[in-house]
Design a protein around this motif. Structure first.
Motif, short mmCIF file in Angstrom:
data_model
loop_
_atom_site.label_atom_id
_atom_site.label_comp_id
_atom_site.label_asym_id
_atom_site.label_seq_id
_atom_site.Cartn_x
_atom_site.Cartn_y
_atom_site.Cartn_z
N LEU A 141 0.83 -1.20 0.00
CA LEU A 141 0.00 0.00 0.00
C LEU A 141 0.87 1.26 0.00
O LEU A 141 0.61 2.21 -0.74
N PHE A 142 1.92 1.26 0.80
CA PHE A 142 2.85 2.38 0.86
C PHE A 142 3.56 2.58 -0.47
O PHE A 142 3.76 3.70 -0.93
N SER A 184 1.22 4.13 -3.10
CA SER A 184 0.66 5.46 -2.81
C SER A 184 1.15 6.56 -3.74
O SER A 184 0.35 7.42 -4.11
N VAL A 232 -1.03 6.39 -6.82
CA VAL A 232 -2.40 6.82 -6.53
C VAL A 232 -2.47 8.35 -6.45
O VAL A 232 -3.36 8.96 -7.04
N VAL A 233 -1.52 8.95 -5.77
CA VAL A 233 -1.49 10.41 -5.66
C VAL A 233 -1.29 11.04 -7.04
O VAL A 233 -1.97 12.00 -7.41
#
Length: 102
Positions: A17-18, A21, A24-25
């Motif tokens: 997930l990290f 990110s 995603v951003v």
């Protein structure tokens, strides 16, 4: 992180997930900015905006395509042979000047 225990499916770790990110951003920044204002912060500074090849406002699907193509790591190399990047060519969009940048 204790409050998030049990929310994520077991096959997704916090490390994954990290690592995802930034993508995603990046995706959200371009898609939200261009779908609401047809500009990003950089386009505001340079006096440009996104239009279709015929000069009209791009559809949501064109902006989605444009944003997805931008996430391809080698997309920046598309400017070597053409002034338009792959994100413009494959989504039938262009960035045009809307004011003088002097």
């Amino acid at each position: 992180m204790g409050c998030f225990v049990g929310i994520l499916p077991s096959f997704i770790s916090y490390e994954v997930l990290f690592q995802l990110s930034p993508f995603v951003v990046h995706f959200l920044y371009y898609f939200v900015m261009e779908s609401t204002t047809y500009r990003t912060i950089g386009k505001y500074c340079t006096g440009t905006r996104v239009v279709t090849t015929d000069g009209s406002r791009p559809s949501t699907s064109q902006l989605l395509r444009r944003t997805i193509i931008r996430t391809v790591p080698i997309e920046c190399l598309s400017f070597i042979y053409d002034q338009s990047g792959h994100h413009d060519i494959l989504s039938d969009t262009r960035a045009i000047t809307t004011r003088s940048t002097r």
